[in-house]
Each structure stands twice: as structure tokens, then as C-alpha cells.
Design a protein around this motif. Structure first.
Motif, PDB file in Angstrom:
ATOM      1  N   CYS A 108       0.830  -1.213   0.000  1.00 47.76           N
ATOM      2  CA  CYS A 108       0.000   0.000   0.000  1.00 47.76           C
ATOM      3  C   CYS A 108       0.865   1.265   0.000  1.00 47.76           C
ATOM      4  N   LEU A 109       1.990   1.233   0.718  1.00 50.34           N
ATOM      5  CA  LEU A 109       2.868   2.388   0.752  1.00 50.34           C
ATOM      6  C   LEU A 109       3.454   2.665  -0.630  1.00 50.34           C
ATOM      7  N   GLU A 110       3.878   1.615  -1.324  1.00 50.74           N
ATOM      8  CA  GLU A 110       4.418   1.802  -2.672  1.00 50.74           C
ATOM      9  C   GLU A 110       3.358   2.390  -3.605  1.00 50.74           C
ATOM     10  N   ASN A 111       2.111   1.942  -3.456  1.00 52.80           N
ATOM     11  CA  ASN A 111       1.026   2.501  -4.278  1.00 52.80           C
ATOM     12  C   ASN A 111       0.794   3.974  -3.950  1.00 52.80           C
ATOM     13  N   GLN A 112       0.868   4.308  -2.649  1.00 52.91           N
ATOM     14  CA  GLN A 112       0.668   5.701  -2.245  1.00 52.91           C
ATOM     15  C   GLN A 112       1.779   6.596  -2.798  1.00 52.91           C
ATOM     16  N   LEU A 113       3.012   6.151  -2.682  1.00 60.05           N
ATOM     17  CA  LEU A 113       4.135   6.941  -3.182  1.00 60.05           C
ATOM     18  C   LEU A 113       4.073   7.085  -4.704  1.00 60.05           C
ATOM     19  N   GLN A 114       3.667   6.014  -5.379  1.00 63.71           N
ATOM     20  CA  GLN A 114       3.534   6.086  -6.840  1.00 63.71           C
ATOM     21  C   GLN A 114       2.459   7.101  -7.226  1.00 63.71           C
ATOM     22  N   LEU A 115       1.370   7.144  -6.467  1.00 63.06           N
ATOM     23  CA  LEU A 115       0.324   8.132  -6.717  1.00 63.06           C
ATOM     24  C   LEU A 115       0.883   9.542  -6.567  1.00 63.06           C
ATOM     25  N   TRP A 116       1.682   9.773  -5.543  1.00 66.19           N
ATOM     26  CA  TRP A 116       2.275  11.094  -5.336  1.00 66.19           C
ATOM     27  C   TRP A 116       3.162  11.490  -6.519  1.00 66.19           C
ATOM     28  N   LEU A 117       3.843  10.519  -7.113  1.00 60.65           N
ATOM     29  CA  LEU A 117       4.719  10.811  -8.244  1.00 60.65           C
ATOM     30  C   LEU A 117       3.925  11.123  -9.512  1.00 60.65           C
ATOM     31  N   GLU A 118       2.693  10.635  -9.578  1.00 57.82           N
ATOM     32  CA  GLU A 118       1.881  10.822 -10.772  1.00 57.82           C
ATOM     33  C   GLU A 118       0.954  12.027 -10.686  1.00 57.82           C
ATOM     34  N   LEU A 119       0.697  12.527  -9.482  1.00 60.54           N
ATOM     35  CA  LEU A 119      -0.191  13.670  -9.319  1.00 60.54           C
ATOM     36  C   LEU A 119       0.454  14.947  -9.833  1.00 60.54           C
ATOM     37  N   ASP A 120      -0.382  15.904 -10.225  1.00 59.82           N
ATOM     38  CA  ASP A 120       0.111  17.241 -10.513  1.00 59.82           C
ATOM     39  C   ASP A 120       0.737  17.807  -9.240  1.00 59.82           C
ATOM     40  N   ALA A 121       1.896  18.453  -9.376  1.00 59.29           N
ATOM     41  CA  ALA A 121       2.632  18.930  -8.203  1.00 59.29           C
ATOM     42  C   ALA A 121       1.794  19.887  -7.363  1.00 59.29           C
ATOM     43  N   ALA A 122       0.992  20.736  -8.006  1.00 59.17           N
ATOM     44  CA  ALA A 122       0.165  21.680  -7.257  1.00 59.17           C
ATOM     45  C   ALA A 122      -0.872  20.956  -6.412  1.00 59.17           C
ATOM     46  N   VAL A 123      -1.455  19.889  -6.946  1.00 57.62           N
ATOM     47  CA  VAL A 123      -2.422  19.096  -6.195  1.00 57.62           C
ATOM     48  C   VAL A 123      -1.731  18.381  -5.040  1.00 57.62           C
ATOM     49  N   LEU A 124      -0.553  17.860  -5.298  1.00 60.39           N
ATOM     50  CA  LEU A 124       0.195  17.147  -4.262  1.00 60.39           C
ATOM     51  C   LEU A 124       0.482  18.057  -3.078  1.00 60.39           C
ATOM     52  N   MET A 125       0.887  19.284  -3.351  1.00 60.14           N
ATOM     53  CA  MET A 125       1.266  20.188  -2.267  1.00 60.14           C
ATOM     54  C   MET A 125       0.065  20.786  -1.544  1.00 60.14           C
ATOM     55  N   SER A 126      -1.066  20.879  -2.222  1.00 59.25           N
ATOM     56  CA  SER A 126      -2.207  21.557  -1.613  1.00 59.25           C
ATOM     57  C   SER A 126      -3.243  20.624  -1.015  1.00 59.25           C
TER      58      SER A 126
END
Length: 503
Positions: free
Chosen positions: A352-370
């Protein structure tokens, strides 16, 4: 001392960081120097520097640090100057653009910046982490308390100073970028006085703009960066522009109405409090206290509350042990260490952690930070690293070293870090808490403070009377129950069980 640009290359980001190299997009010659806690003057109150016609007559008082006595004194908003040190309390409005230096909620504070986007959903802001030689924790406590506390770190800016204000002044110099209406457009440099010590550079994460409201953090201390027409609020047109953009007022967040699909929708009446309390104890087979217990706010708050609840439960109800003689470590920090190693050893958690981190890498950076709170609470260097991987993956097609990223993420959770003199922990994320509950077979019940405000003040609220509809109930089949109150974004109180005598 002579000030020059730091060596290297790169531009400032929205997170705080230490500059170990890099030539910033704008040199210090293009920036404004911020005096740290300037001395009071006879005409300060009458000067009215922090005024602007766009404020439409706003007024108020705020506590401002007096440089000679090292104590806070109430002054009108209009008397604020650039460089003043302010103390703002919960539910108060921020009177100028502040850089967050200290928060009673550990490494962050929660604010509502409804005037900027029309949405009063609470937002987290990060404390600007400074070198250990800056005695931020001693500001405001008077000269006697300051001189009797621990001495400044070796090599600090003011050896032997009894006034922390003077120590902070000699510790380094502050510079900020020019005023700009965009909330994210801000760069602040702290340039230490000690030779060869790296600069600290901060973006918009520690910014508390004027007319933001401190939602639930008890209090904060901030450095005034901009006043009057230079504030983000004025740069965006003030109240006139806000009312033109959002004629219906703010939406969402803590004060939003109950969603409806036609007609008025009202909450069903609360059940009888005595019946609710009796039903809780009858259904759980556990006798419960009539108050929530507060927990220290150091980033380990959630784990401390969880440990207190489970440890007290096993002490009073040993029959709920899952192994003979089950005991928990004697401190919450030791429990955190043991629990994290068990969590990290879980194969399901790792997937699950690997899936979560992969999601963070695929999200738009602005969405990730906000929008990703678990990401926002990570240490700034790890945030920067993940953002760099995010850009490399999306724009260069370079795959991330997932094993290295997992190790970095887990390492950030293992230890504590010191922010402006306070030792804090990174709060555990949703994934870690879900795994923790599974491993320890805990039914976790979480109550949001904003959902039970109608029942009365939190300090006198009997947790037993809270209706089930106001409780987030995880793993309801488990018999070991931990009940927590989420008071603000990362602060918790715990509802402790009582001995079964007279039950």
C-alpha cells in the motif's frame, strides 16, 4: 557584514529549506531587508503604518513583542511595523503578512484563508525551521526567565545575551522578496551571521497572510513581513474585490451548511444523553470516564493518545489481551518505535505504501502540495526530494527508485527532529494508522471536534453522550476500543476507560 548571493543555482520553492548551494533567481539587492523586532518608538501607535483604504476601517489589537523587556504588549493593528514579532491566538484574525516562527501545535498551524479563494476549508502552514542558535523558544517570557533558561547553543549569534531578542538580531539577517498578489509568490532568506553557515530559504508554506483566521491552533508567533498596501490581502484588492468575486461569502470548510438536494435539510434530534452513555458502556462492556484527556502536542500526539487509551484499557481489562501477559512499552516514544517496526514489517503495508508513493509521483505537483495532508507533514527535505522525482517522472520519463523512496519515507517517521528548539515527530499518516489498528486488533473511534460543538464546550463535554453518527468507527468487530477526539488537524485528546468496579 557584507552580504552576497549564495553560490550555485536553482529557484526558491514553496517549502522551507536550507540552501547548501544555488544562485537564486533574484539577488539580495532586489529584496527587502526585514529588521528583527525593531525597538519601540514614542510615535509608533500614532504612526498608523499598517493601514490602507482597502481595509475599509478594520481595527483590532494584537500582542507585539517589546524588544527591551522581552514581553508581549497589546498594540493596535495600525501600529504594526515590518519586523515586529506578533502573537496571535485561536479564532483571531492575522493583522499583517506574517512568517510563522512558532506554533503551539508543533511544526504547523491551521488557518482559514477564505478571502483568497472563497473557500473556508482550513489549511496547514509550516513553521519556518531556523538554526538551533536562534533562541525563538525564549521570546516573550521576560528577561529574568530568559536568563535563567538554557544558554544559547555554542557559536550562537550573541554569546552571553540575557535578552533573546538581541540574540536573534545578532544571529542573522532577514530578506524577503517584493510584494506580490499571488499567495505562492514569496521567498524569504535568513542569512546567519556565522561564516560559512548555510542560508535558510522559505517559500509560501510558513506565510500567514493578513485576514487569515487562526482556526484551532491555540496560538502562534510570527515575524511581520508586509503591512498596509504591501500585504497579500491589499494586493488582491481588499474587501471590495473579495465581495465582488464571492458575493455569497465563503463556501465549504468548518462553517459550511449541511449539503442538500432541494429544500432544507436538518439534523435529526440527538438521542437522550443518558441513554447514549448507558448504551456505550453496555455495548462495549467497558466503563468510560466523563471527560477527554489532553495529550502533549509534539507530532507524536496521535500515537501518544492511542498508546494511552490502549495501555489504560489493558490495565483495567486484562481479559482483552491478545497474548498472555500482554503489556505495552512504558512510554509513548518507545511504543512508537515498536509499533513502527511492526508496521514496516507488514507485507500488506509495504504494498500500500508503494502505491501511495507512486500516486504522489503521478499527481500534478500543485495538487500534491495543496491536497495531500500526509505529504504536507513530511520533513521539508523529503518533500523536496519527492517533488523532484515527481517532475522527473512526469516530464523526463525517468522512473523513481521505489526502494530508496520507501526507505526515505520510513526513516522520516522513525526519528524526531528539532524545529526552533522543540523536538517533534512526523505525524503518522492514514496508512500507518490503519495498519496499526489491524496489528493491535483495535477498534478505533475518532470524533471530530467541529462535529460535536452543538453538544457543549469540549472542556466539559462528556464523551459518552456523543451519538454514533458523529463517530468515525474503524474495525467495529474488534473488542479492544480506543476513543479519540481530533481537536484540530493533528492534535488529539483521548477518552480513557475506567476500572470495571461498580460497573
Amino acid at each position: 557584514m557584507a552580504i552576497t548571493d549564495p553560490p550555485g543555482s536553482g529557484s526558491s520553492s514553496s517549502t522551507g529549506r536550507v540552501s547548501t548551494g544555488g544562485s537564486y533567481g533574484s539577488g539580495l539587492a532586489e529584496m527587502r531587508e526585514i529588521p528583527f523586532c525593531p525597538d519601540s518608538t514614542a510615535d509608533q501607535v500614532a504612526s498608523g503604518e499598517n493601514t490602507c483604504e482597502l481595509f475599509e476601517g478594520e481595527s483590532g489589537e494584537v500582542e507585539v513583542l517589546h524588544s527591551l523587556s522581552n514581553t508581549f504588549r497589546a498594540l493596535p493593528w495600525s501600529a504594526l511595523r515590518v519586523g515586529d514579532i506578533c502573537k496571535v491566538y485561536a479564532r483571531q484574525t492575522v493583522p499583517a503578512d506574517l512568517l510563522l516562527l512558532w506554533s503551539s501545535s508543533g511544526p504547523q498551524a491551521t488557518v482559514d484563508i477564505f478571502w483568497y479563494d472563497g473557500d473556508n476549508t482550513p489549511m496547514l502552514r509550516q513553521v519556518a525551521a531556523l538554526p538551533a542558535t536562534m533562541p525563538i523558544t525564549r521570546l516573550g517570557y521576560g528577561l529574568e526567565a530568559a536568563s535563567s533558561s538554557s544558554s544559547p547553543s555554542p557559536g550562537g549569534g550573541c554569546v552571553g545575551c540575557t535578552n533573546p531578542v538581541e540574540a536573534c538580531r545578532q544571529g542573522g539577517r532577514w530578506f524577503t522578496s517584493q510584494p506580490h498578489p499571488e499567495l505562492e509568490r514569496l521567498t524569504v532568506h535568513f542569512v546567519p551571521s556565522r561564516p560559512n553557515e548555510p542560508w535558510c530559504t522559505f517559500g509560501s508554506r510558513p506565510l500567514l497572510p493578513r485576514n487569515a483566521k487562526l482556526v484551532s491552533t491555540p496560538w502562534i508567533v510570527g515575524l511581520v513581513l508586509f503591512i498596509g498596501s504591501d500585504t497579500k490581502f491589499a494586493q488582491n484588492g481588499g474587501w471590495a474585490m473579495y465581495h465582488a468575486r464571492f458575493p455569497s461569502g465563503p463556501s465549504g470548510g468548518l462553517s459550511s451548511p449541511i449539503p442538500s438536494s432541494g429544500g432544507n435539510v436538518s439534523q435529526p434530534p440527538d438521542p437522550d444523553p443518558q441513554e447514549t452513555a448507558a448504551a456505550l458502556e453496555r455495548q462495549t462492556g467497558i466503563r468510560w470516564s466523563t471527560r477527554f484527556e489532553n495529550v502533549d502536542d509534539d507530532g507524536n500526539c496521535l500515537m501518544t493518545a492511542f498508546w494511552m487509551g490502549l495501555r489504560t484499557l489493558l490495565f483495567h481489562y486484562p481479559g482483552l489481551s491478545i497474548t498472555p501477559g500482554e503489556t505495552l512499552p512504558p512510554t509513548s516514544v518507545q511504543f512508537r518505535e515498536v509499533a513502527l517496526e511492526a508496521i514496516f514489517a507488514s507485507p500488506g503495508y509495504l504494498r500500500c505504501l508503494e502505491n501511495q508513493l507512486q500516486l504522489w509521483l503521478e499527481l500534478d505537483a500543485a495538487v500534491l502540495m495543496s491536497s495531500m495532508e500526509d505529504f504536507f507533514l513530511l520533513p521539508e527535505p523529503l518533500q523536496e526530494y519527492i517533488l523532484q522525482l515527481n517532475q522527473s517522472c512526469q516530464y523526463n520519463g525517468v522512473p523513481a527508485d521505489m526502494e530508496d523512496l520507501v526507505q526515505g519515507y520510513q526513516s522520516s517517521l522513525r526519528g524526531s527532529r528539532t524545529i526552533n528548539g522543540r523536538s517533534v515527530f512526523v505525524p503518522l499518516g492514514h496508512l500507518e494508522m490503519e495498519t496499526l489498528c489491524e496489528l493491535f486488533q483495535v477498534r478505533l473511534q475518532v470524533i471530530k471536534s467541529e462535529s460535536v460543538g452543538r453538544l457543549g464546550p469540549l472542556e466539559s463535554l462528556d464523551p459518552r453522550i456523543i451519538p454514533p453518527r458523529d463517530i468515525l468507527d474503524r474495525n467495529p468487530t474488534f473488542r479492544r476500543i480506543v476513543r479519540l477526539l481530533n481537536v484540530r488537524s493533528n492534535h488529539y485528546m483521548v477518552h480513557l476507560p475506567l476500572p470495571p468496579s461498580d460497573f
